[in-house]
Design a protein around this motif. Structure first.
Motif, mmCIF file in Angstrom:
data_model
loop_
_atom_site.group_PDB
_atom_site.id
_atom_site.type_symbol
_atom_site.label_atom_id
_atom_site.label_comp_id
_atom_site.label_asym_id
_atom_site.label_seq_id
_atom_site.Cartn_x
_atom_site.Cartn_y
_atom_site.Cartn_z
ATOM 1 N N UNK A 175 0.849 -1.670 0.275
ATOM 2 C CA UNK A 175 -0.140 0.265 0.222
ATOM 3 C C UNK A 175 0.604 1.079 0.137
ATOM 4 N N UNK A 176 0.267 2.107 -0.537
ATOM 5 C CA UNK A 176 1.098 3.672 -0.585
ATOM 6 C C UNK A 176 0.174 4.265 -0.120
ATOM 7 N N UNK A 177 0.227 5.163 1.455
ATOM 8 C CA UNK A 177 -0.982 5.965 1.801
ATOM 9 C C UNK A 177 0.052 7.222 1.074
ATOM 10 N N UNK A 178 -0.303 8.128 1.059
ATOM 11 C CA UNK A 178 -0.044 9.450 1.034
ATOM 12 C C UNK A 178 -0.999 10.662 1.160
ATOM 13 N N UNK A 179 -0.635 11.634 1.838
ATOM 14 C CA UNK A 179 -1.619 12.532 2.886
ATOM 15 C C UNK A 179 -1.576 14.390 2.082
ATOM 16 N N UNK A 180 -2.463 15.011 2.350
ATOM 17 C CA UNK A 180 -2.076 16.393 1.893
ATOM 18 C C UNK A 180 -1.085 16.522 0.429
ATOM 19 N N UNK A 181 -1.990 15.621 -0.669
ATOM 20 C CA UNK A 181 -1.518 15.883 -1.455
ATOM 21 C C UNK A 181 -1.789 17.289 -2.286
ATOM 22 N N UNK A 182 -0.906 17.020 -3.190
ATOM 23 C CA UNK A 182 -0.524 18.345 -4.262
ATOM 24 C C UNK A 182 -0.674 18.160 -5.548
ATOM 25 N N UNK A 183 -1.070 19.213 -6.406
ATOM 26 C CA UNK A 183 -1.409 19.262 -7.673
ATOM 27 C C UNK A 183 0.130 18.197 -8.409
ATOM 28 N N UNK A 184 1.149 18.630 -7.566
ATOM 29 C CA UNK A 184 2.186 17.785 -8.080
ATOM 30 C C UNK A 184 1.946 16.765 -8.240
ATOM 31 N N UNK A 185 1.614 15.969 -7.418
ATOM 32 C CA UNK A 185 1.183 14.261 -7.249
ATOM 33 C C UNK A 185 0.650 13.616 -8.051
ATOM 34 N N UNK A 186 0.673 14.694 -9.270
ATOM 35 C CA UNK A 186 -0.557 14.084 -10.562
ATOM 36 C C UNK A 186 0.460 13.312 -10.742
ATOM 37 N N UNK A 187 0.253 11.698 -11.306
ATOM 38 C CA UNK A 187 0.820 11.223 -12.253
ATOM 39 C C UNK A 187 0.601 9.549 -12.236
ATOM 40 N N UNK A 188 1.412 8.954 -13.356
ATOM 41 C CA UNK A 188 0.859 7.757 -13.441
ATOM 42 C C UNK A 188 1.591 7.300 -11.854
ATOM 43 N N UNK A 189 0.904 6.462 -11.256
ATOM 44 C CA UNK A 189 1.587 5.302 -9.926
ATOM 45 C C UNK A 189 2.254 4.168 -10.015
ATOM 46 N N UNK A 190 3.011 3.835 -10.088
ATOM 47 C CA UNK A 190 3.149 1.792 -10.676
ATOM 48 C C UNK A 190 3.702 1.719 -9.126
#
Length: 118
Positions: free
Chosen positions: A80-95
């Protein structure tokens, strides 16, 4: 062979949270280091973090450190990947990817799109 399937991507508002899952099948999952990577449009793929086979050691890239957590459940063959306080720069395809200790990442999932709206 290890087959990896990511899920949990989608549209998230800035400041919100996301939780991605990566389900593995095939060879013994517990023997592999598992990594999370992402690739934004026009940018190179970057590693987000990783977790060792036992879950006792984790690594996070500076861009997500302090607001992300990687965990694994070897009984469920899932990381699992839990990410908080996400930002627009976190926009991506995650692998997600799997590697034997000391070797390059050998197995990759197909990726899941995460879009963070401002």
């Amino acid at each position: 062979q290890v087959q990896l399937v990511e899920s949990g991507g989608g549209l998230v508002q800035a400041g919100g949270s996301l939780r991605l899952s990566c389900a593995a099948s095939g060879r013994t999952f517990s023997g592999y280091v598992m990594g999370w990577f992402r690739q934004a449009p026009g940018k190179e793929r970057e590693q987000v973090g990783s977790i060792n086979w036992s879950g006792g050691n984790t690594y996070y890239a500076g861009s997500v450190k302090g607001r992300s957590s990687i965990s694994r459940d070897n009984a469920k063959n899932t990381v699992y990947l839990q990410m908080n306080s996400v930002k627009p720069e976190d926009t991506a395809v995650y692998y997600c990817a799997a590697a034997r200790v000391g070797y390059p990442y050998q197995y990759w999932g197909q990726g899941t799109q995460v879009t963070v709206s401002s």
